[in-house]
Design a protein around this motif. Structure first.
Motif, PDB file in Angstrom:
ATOM      1  N   TYR A 107     -56.528 -20.869  56.588  1.00 58.83           N
ATOM      2  CA  TYR A 107     -55.203 -20.279  56.724  1.00 58.83           C
ATOM      3  C   TYR A 107     -55.146 -19.080  55.775  1.00 58.83           C
ATOM      4  O   TYR A 107     -55.241 -19.264  54.544  1.00 58.83           O
ATOM      5  CB  TYR A 107     -54.110 -21.273  56.343  1.00 58.83           C
ATOM      6  N   HIS A 108     -54.997 -17.879  56.322  1.00 57.05           N
ATOM      7  CA  HIS A 108     -54.906 -16.736  55.411  1.00 57.05           C
ATOM      8  C   HIS A 108     -53.954 -15.670  55.941  1.00 57.05           C
ATOM      9  O   HIS A 108     -53.815 -15.465  57.137  1.00 57.05           O
ATOM     10  CB  HIS A 108     -56.290 -16.145  55.107  1.00 57.05           C
ATOM     11  N   HIS A 109     -53.265 -15.031  55.007  1.00 57.12           N
ATOM     12  CA  HIS A 109     -52.348 -13.928  55.287  1.00 57.12           C
ATOM     13  C   HIS A 109     -51.239 -14.308  56.277  1.00 57.12           C
ATOM     14  O   HIS A 109     -50.837 -13.502  57.106  1.00 57.12           O
ATOM     15  CB  HIS A 109     -53.112 -12.694  55.788  1.00 57.12           C
ATOM     16  N   ASN A 110     -50.766 -15.526  56.192  1.00 55.53           N
ATOM     17  CA  ASN A 110     -49.612 -15.941  56.992  1.00 55.53           C
ATOM     18  C   ASN A 110     -48.333 -15.744  56.177  1.00 55.53           C
ATOM     19  O   ASN A 110     -48.318 -15.909  54.952  1.00 55.53           O
ATOM     20  CB  ASN A 110     -49.741 -17.409  57.407  1.00 55.53           C
ATOM     21  N   TRP A 111     -47.260 -15.419  56.878  1.00 55.37           N
ATOM     22  CA  TRP A 111     -45.958 -15.226  56.229  1.00 55.37           C
ATOM     23  C   TRP A 111     -45.093 -16.436  56.549  1.00 55.37           C
ATOM     24  O   TRP A 111     -44.591 -16.588  57.665  1.00 55.37           O
ATOM     25  CB  TRP A 111     -45.311 -13.949  56.747  1.00 55.37           C
TER      26      TRP A 111
ATOM     27  N   ASN B  30     -54.294 -16.112  50.250  1.00 58.21           N
ATOM     28  CA  ASN B  30     -53.571 -14.857  50.491  1.00 58.21           C
ATOM     29  C   ASN B  30     -52.394 -15.002  51.450  1.00 58.21           C
ATOM     30  O   ASN B  30     -52.076 -14.093  52.206  1.00 58.21           O
ATOM     31  CB  ASN B  30     -54.529 -13.779  51.010  1.00 58.21           C
ATOM     32  N   ASN B  31     -51.719 -16.150  51.436  1.00 57.80           N
ATOM     33  CA  ASN B  31     -50.505 -16.329  52.216  1.00 57.80           C
ATOM     34  C   ASN B  31     -49.283 -15.993  51.353  1.00 57.80           C
ATOM     35  O   ASN B  31     -49.333 -16.057  50.121  1.00 57.80           O
ATOM     36  CB  ASN B  31     -50.402 -17.772  52.717  1.00 57.80           C
ATOM     37  N   TYR B  32     -48.186 -15.665  52.015  1.00 55.24           N
ATOM     38  CA  TYR B  32     -46.951 -15.359  51.315  1.00 55.24           C
ATOM     39  C   TYR B  32     -45.938 -16.456  51.614  1.00 55.24           C
ATOM     40  O   TYR B  32     -45.497 -16.619  52.755  1.00 55.24           O
ATOM     41  CB  TYR B  32     -46.421 -13.994  51.750  1.00 55.24           C
ATOM     42  N   TYR B  33     -45.591 -17.235  50.560  1.00 57.31           N
ATOM     43  CA  TYR B  33     -44.606 -18.305  50.672  1.00 57.31           C
ATOM     44  C   TYR B  33     -43.270 -17.735  50.199  1.00 57.31           C
ATOM     45  O   TYR B  33     -43.059 -17.525  49.002  1.00 57.31           O
ATOM     46  CB  TYR B  33     -45.032 -19.502  49.825  1.00 57.31           C
ATOM     47  N   ASP B  34     -42.374 -17.502  51.148  1.00 55.70           N
ATOM     48  CA  ASP B  34     -41.185 -16.690  50.912  1.00 55.70           C
ATOM     49  C   ASP B  34     -39.920 -17.545  51.080  1.00 55.70           C
ATOM     50  O   ASP B  34     -39.345 -17.616  52.160  1.00 55.70           O
ATOM     51  CB  ASP B  34     -41.195 -15.527  51.912  1.00 55.70           C
ATOM     52  N   GLY B  35     -39.497 -18.225  49.993  1.00 56.73           N
ATOM     53  CA  GLY B  35     -38.294 -19.042  50.052  1.00 56.73           C
ATOM     54  C   GLY B  35     -38.513 -20.331  50.821  1.00 56.73           C
ATOM     55  O   GLY B  35     -38.018 -20.491  51.934  1.00 56.73           O
ATOM     56  N   ILE B  36     -39.248 -21.286  50.242  1.00 59.73           N
ATOM     57  CA  ILE B  36     -39.652 -22.520  50.926  1.00 59.73           C
ATOM     58  C   ILE B  36     -38.826 -23.674  50.366  1.00 59.73           C
ATOM     59  O   ILE B  36     -38.901 -24.004  49.187  1.00 59.73           O
ATOM     60  CB  ILE B  36     -41.154 -22.802  50.714  1.00 59.73           C
TER      61      ILE B  36
ATOM     62  N   PRO C  16     -52.770 -11.727  44.588  1.00 54.26           N
ATOM     63  CA  PRO C  16     -51.505 -12.200  45.168  1.00 54.26           C
ATOM     64  C   PRO C  16     -50.526 -11.083  45.491  1.00 54.26           C
ATOM     65  O   PRO C  16     -49.863 -11.120  46.536  1.00 54.26           O
ATOM     66  CB  PRO C  16     -50.965 -13.145  44.092  1.00 54.26           C
ATOM     67  N   ASP C  17     -50.415 -10.080  44.623  1.00 51.92           N
ATOM     68  CA  ASP C  17     -49.499  -8.964  44.892  1.00 51.92           C
ATOM     69  C   ASP C  17     -49.930  -8.199  46.134  1.00 51.92           C
ATOM     70  O   ASP C  17     -49.099  -7.843  46.985  1.00 51.92           O
ATOM     71  CB  ASP C  17     -49.440  -8.025  43.686  1.00 51.92           C
ATOM     72  N   ASP C  18     -51.218  -7.891  46.263  1.00 53.76           N
ATOM     73  CA  ASP C  18     -51.710  -7.169  47.441  1.00 53.76           C
ATOM     74  C   ASP C  18     -51.586  -8.032  48.689  1.00 53.76           C
ATOM     75  O   ASP C  18     -51.310  -7.520  49.789  1.00 53.76           O
ATOM     76  CB  ASP C  18     -53.169  -6.751  47.243  1.00 53.76           C
ATOM     77  N   ALA C  19     -51.793  -9.332  48.522  1.00 57.01           N
ATOM     78  CA  ALA C  19     -51.657 -10.231  49.673  1.00 57.01           C
ATOM     79  C   ALA C  19     -50.239 -10.175  50.223  1.00 57.01           C
ATOM     80  O   ALA C  19     -50.031 -10.110  51.444  1.00 57.01           O
ATOM     81  CB  ALA C  19     -52.026 -11.654  49.280  1.00 57.01           C
TER      82      ALA C  19
ATOM     83  N   ASN D   1     -49.836  -6.925  52.203  1.00 57.09           N
ATOM     84  CA  ASN D   1     -50.574  -6.947  53.471  1.00 57.09           C
ATOM     85  C   ASN D   1     -49.939  -7.902  54.475  1.00 57.09           C
ATOM     86  O   ASN D   1     -49.890  -7.616  55.677  1.00 57.09           O
ATOM     87  CB  ASN D   1     -52.033  -7.342  53.222  1.00 57.09           C
ATOM     88  N   VAL D   2     -49.444  -9.031  53.983  1.00 60.43           N
ATOM     89  CA  VAL D   2     -48.792  -9.978  54.881  1.00 60.43           C
ATOM     90  C   VAL D   2     -47.525  -9.365  55.475  1.00 60.43           C
ATOM     91  O   VAL D   2     -47.293  -9.415  56.695  1.00 60.43           O
ATOM     92  CB  VAL D   2     -48.459 -11.281  54.138  1.00 60.43           C
ATOM     93  N   MET D   3     -46.694  -8.760  54.635  1.00 56.81           N
ATOM     94  CA  MET D   3     -45.447  -8.182  55.127  1.00 56.81           C
ATOM     95  C   MET D   3     -45.691  -6.975  56.025  1.00 56.81           C
ATOM     96  O   MET D   3     -44.851  -6.625  56.852  1.00 56.81           O
ATOM     97  CB  MET D   3     -44.548  -7.803  53.948  1.00 56.81           C
ATOM     98  N   THR D   4     -46.855  -6.346  55.891  1.00 57.38           N
ATOM     99  CA  THR D   4     -47.192  -5.190  56.732  1.00 57.38           C
ATOM    100  C   THR D   4     -47.761  -5.598  58.076  1.00 57.38           C
ATOM    101  O   THR D   4     -47.390  -5.042  59.117  1.00 57.38           O
ATOM    102  CB  THR D   4     -48.201  -4.280  56.005  1.00 57.38           C
ATOM    103  N   TYR D   5     -48.632  -6.603  58.085  1.00 57.74           N
ATOM    104  CA  TYR D   5     -49.409  -6.881  59.295  1.00 57.74           C
ATOM    105  C   TYR D   5     -49.133  -8.224  59.966  1.00 57.74           C
ATOM    106  O   TYR D   5     -49.565  -8.440  61.108  1.00 57.74           O
ATOM    107  CB  TYR D   5     -50.908  -6.787  58.983  1.00 57.74           C
ATOM    108  N   ALA D   6     -48.437  -9.158  59.307  1.00 58.20           N
ATOM    109  CA  ALA D   6     -48.222 -10.464  59.933  1.00 58.20           C
ATOM    110  C   ALA D   6     -47.273 -10.334  61.121  1.00 58.20           C
ATOM    111  O   ALA D   6     -46.352  -9.519  61.124  1.00 58.20           O
ATOM    112  CB  ALA D   6     -47.661 -11.453  58.920  1.00 58.20           C
ATOM    113  N   GLY D   7     -47.501 -11.167  62.115  1.00 58.69           N
ATOM    114  CA  GLY D   7     -46.689 -11.127  63.325  1.00 58.69           C
ATOM    115  C   GLY D   7     -47.198 -10.089  64.311  1.00 58.69           C
ATOM    116  O   GLY D   7     -48.313  -9.578  64.202  1.00 58.69           O
TER     117      GLY D   7
END
Length: 859
Positions: free
Chosen positions: A330-334, A354-360, A493-496, A499-505
């Protein structure tokens, strides 16, 4: 005459006008192995041609289906590009004449990130090569709202090369399910597509019988491809890719937006937007069930997906007791305000990086049942519990008592623990995280009650002395084993996060936009009512796809669609349905459908062997008839300069002929010939005489022998106008040799059929009993509402399976048997431990092996 001249003058003027205008480019951009361009319409243009150039390609024209109108603008997407610099040119067309084109500037196309276990052992899942272009011999299909039931493809469906014409997207995939067609397949979904007529329990199901050559990609075009209402399920498959799909309102029986079931390998799901599904019957299914679940599948990668407030994001687990040999990445998931399971792991070996856990609101990564998880380089923002291990640490910690509570606190059904190794993760706003061996600030031992082993370097191994509290499981150190681990480069983590917010979805984040309120949504696991309403009311802005008739958008009818409730009183021959009343409805049209397997009666002239013939046939006519059929009906004769029956059951024709006499073709059947071209340059002929006198005087079907195949294929010849007492003759010209392996005469279609019946119910009634149904059969039910002027959109689909023949709600049991176990299931078949109020199926299992199944109502 004057009117004609005026008309011609107008047409000429319009053409000149179009030729003089060039499109106005409003936006263009390169993306991941794709690029797109937008432009304003040219007045009077009938269509557009779109070309791309770059990386050694000049003015390559794209498919019509990639060009779409959105009313005020047009858009075209170019897929299957290798990384590099490209330009796209748009040219208006009127009466077949191209006008003045307009081109974009240079567009930079980047590569997809092909890292993870799905790419082990040289595999590249899907229909595309590692450089982003289509694999050799790949077939491209376009799936749209208009074509979902009519798209057609010839698929190889037998080991002997039989070709079947499959119509409808699931029928095509059913053809691939047989595993005999080895062409890579790219299914490109355009726009918002709702439930096709034929689904499997509400899912599009992808199978290829683990045929490594038959890689399948299911992908969306542009930023607005949406699977609305149905799920996507993978089983018994290898080399499968799903990408750039938006999944919303899933209402399948499995209730997983995307699900991997048994016996899969080398699966890659990436760049998808996953939204709410329809609620299930359990309390934890208010947002749907699994967003992207994986069971009994190996070598899988889930990357760059965007999970929008999902309840249960990623469950990955094997059957009980299987502890080795299954790998996932699992990588670069938002994980965008989703609640839990990011992922929840049972038995698997998993790399989470390199995943972004955003308010879990609940937890991030969960390790249970002997799993080994390497959690690396992730960004955790306000994730309540970043990592949990079953039955220890934060999983059992009771904040109110500041002590462990093994009875009430556990998250994971009290399963044995796994071990998580963590390295270089960033965390802020978490409720609690305990590292192995850290200084304790309370009444707990951090070598027992820990959430992860935090490594000081990426290559540090976890000692065998580090064990889970329950089960005493250890970490398998897969990440430091070069024979197991793949090559990759982790972001900080910062770059991840960037990249996640730019390319995920989907492309540029997709067409559906939503802003969460962190103050509320970071801690709430409830359904976001406004988000749910927006998803249920989502309507594509796509107007028309070039080359298709009929629009995609437009206004929905004012009358609402009914909502179907769970079926009741299910027996082997029927069930009852009911739906919520619709305001203003005067009638309801109820439809029920099921898949009918072919009842084709085939007359197989020969199949595997020639045991009814002599083993060597030259010029001598056969005198014996087929042993499988009466001689009066079949009288087979052979002749020609060279015809031989081979010991392996095939027949070679070399300038020879093979005749079948006394056939009854009055039902106008189809003749299926499984053939293989051997040598020569002449013709292979099939002649039919409907009077039974001479094979050369009837219809002659010519096939150039060299075009048959060097492998077996099946020729399907319609015997139109057939009569009784007919003759079929097969022969080859010149020195041509054709090998024949099977001859079958079919009296009807060889493919499954969808049988649909409808009935009318007058309002205010909202119920209907189905009777005289087929036992043990899957049925799909839909309802539409009608008022005086309009018909609503279809209801949700209801999937009901009748009981087996002779079975009823209460199975046969022996009254004196003692009870071993009692199980409870929802009406949809989901097992529950403690049923609340409602309707359930209760299954009582007795010590002697008998069972009793009954429907109960709990108040």
């Amino acid at each position: 005459m004057k009117k004609v001249v005026c008309t011609l003058t107008f047409i000429v003027f319009a053409i000149i006008q179009v030729l003089a205008q060039s499109p106005s480019i409003t936006e263009s951009e390169g993306w991941l192995e794709s690029a797109f361009i937008k432009w304003t319409p040219v007045e009077n243009a009938e269509s557009y041609n779109v070309y791309y150039s770059g990386e050694g390609i000049t003015n390559h024209k794209i498919d019509n289906q990639l060009i779409r109108s959105y009313g005020s603008y047009f858009r075209a997407d170019v897929l299957g590009l290798k990384p590099g610099i490209y330009t796209i040119k748009v040219v208006p067309v009127l009466s077949g004449v191209e006008g003045t084109g307009a081109a974009s500037g240079n567009l930079t196309v980047k590569a997809h990130d092909r890292a993870g276990f799905a790419f082990m052992n040289g595999r590249v899942p899907g229909a595309y090569k590692a450089n982003g272009t289509l694999k050799d011999n790949a077939v491209v299909l376009y799936l749209t709202e208009n074509t979902k039931n009519t798209v057609s493809m010839n698929v190889t469906t037998s080991s002997k090369g039989q070709i079947s014409t499959c119509t409808g997207i699931q029928n095509i995939l059913d053809g691939y399910k047989k595993g005999y067609d080895s062409r890579p397949l790219a299914i490109r979904m355009v726009g918002q597509v709702k439930n096709p007529t034929y689904l499997l329990a509400g899912d599009i199901v992808i199978e290829n019988k683990n045929n490594e050559s038959a890689g399948i990609t299911f992908e969306g075009v542009g930023d607005d491809a949406v699977a609305d209402g149905f799920g996507i399920r993978i089983k018994n498959a290898t080399n499968i890719e799903i990408r750039n799909i938006g999944s919303m309102n899933c209402n399948s029986k499995e209730r997983d937006n995307i699900g991997l079931q048994q016996n899969n390998s080398y699966i890659w799901v990436h760049n998808c937007d996953i939204f709410y599904g329809k609620p299930g019957s359990d309390s934890d299914q208010t947002k749907g069930d699994g967003a992207l679940d994986c069971k009994l599948s190996n070598y899988v990668t889930f990357s760059y997906n965007h999970f929008w407030d999902c309840g249960k994001a990623n469950l990955i687990g094997l059957s009980g007791g299987i502890e080795i040999g299954a790998y996932a990445t699992y990588h670069h998931n938002w994980y965008d305000h989703s609640d839990s399971r990011h992922p929840r792991v049972r038995y698997y070996t998993v790399h989470v990086y390199n995943n972004y856990y955003d308010g879990i609101s609940k937890y991030g990564v969960g390790a249970t049942c002997a799993s080994s998880i390497f959690v690396e380089g992730n960004y955790f923002r306000n994730c309540k519990y970043p990592m949990l291990i079953s039955m220890q640490g934060s999983d059992v910690w009771n904040p109110s008592t500041q002590s462990n509570d093994y009875k009430n606190a556990p998250t994971f059904s009290k399963e044995d623990g796994g071990i998580t190794k963590a390295y270089n993760n960033y965390m802020e706003g978490q409720t609690r995280f305990i590292a192995y061996g850290e200084t304790s600030t309370g009444n707990y031992n951090t070598t027992v009650d820990f959430d992860a082993y935090v490594a000081s370097s990426r290559n540090e191994t976890v000692p065998n002395t580090v064990k889970s509290y329950q089960g005493a499981k250890i970490y398998n150190n897969f990440d430091t084993n070069s024979t197991v681990m793949y090559t990759y480069t982790a972001d900080s983590p910062d770059d991840a996060k960037i990249n996640v917010m730019t390319y995920a979805g989907r492309v540029l984040g997709g067409d559906f936009k939503w802003s969460f309120n962190n103050a509320v949504d970071d801690v709430s696991s409830d359904v976001n009512a406004a988000l749910k309403a927006a998803l249920e009311n989502y309507k594509t802005k796509l107007v028309v796809i070039q080359g298709e008739t009929g629009g995609q958008g437009g206004e929905e009818p004012a009358i609402e669609a009914p909502y179907l409730n769970e079926a009741e009183n299910i027996t082997d021959t029927g069930f009852n349905i009911n739906w919520d009343a619709v305001e203003g409805a005067i009638q309801y049209i109820v439809s029920i459908s099921h898949v009918e397997e072919p009842t084709t009666e085939t007359e197989s002239i020969f199949e595997e062997t020639f045991n009814q013939f002599t083993t060597d046939i030259t010029k001598n006519a056969l005198t014996s008839g087929l042993t499988d059929h009466p001689a009066s009906k079949y009288n087979v004769t052979g002749g020609g300069s060279a015809m031989a029956c081979l010991e392996n059951g095939t027949m070679d024709l070399t300038g020879g002929r093979f005749s079948i006499l006394n056939l009854d073709l009055s039902s106008t059947p189809t003749l299926y010939l499984t053939c293989k071209y051997i040598s020569g340059s002449g013709k292979f002929l099939v002649s039919v005489d409907y009077e039974g006198t001479s094979g050369s005087t009837g219809n002659v079907y010519n096939v150039a022998a060299g075009t048959i195949s060097s492998d077996y294929i099946t020729l399907a010849i319609s015997l139109t106008g057939g009569k009784a007492n007919s003759l079929i003759q097969l022969r080859t010209e010149s020195s041509t040799t054709v090998r024949i392996d099977n001859i079958t005469i079919a009296t009807s279609d060889l493919l499954p059929k969808i049988i649909t019946e409808t009935c009318t119910v007058n309002a205010p009634a909202t119920t209907y009993p189905f009777t005289n149904l087929i036992p043990d059969t899957d049925y799909t039910v839909n309802v539409v509402a009608k008022n005086a002027t309009e018909t609503s959109l279809p209801s949700n689909s209801l999937y009901v399976t009748t009981l087996k023949a002779g079975q009823n709600a209460i199975g046969n049991i022996e009254n004196d048997a003692s009870i071993r176990e009692i199980q409870f299931y929802t009406i949809t078949g989901v097992k529950v431990k403690s049923p609340a109020n409602g309707i359930y199926i209760r299954k009582i299992i007795y010590e002697n092996g008998t069972e009793k199944t009954e429907k109960i109502f709990i108040k």
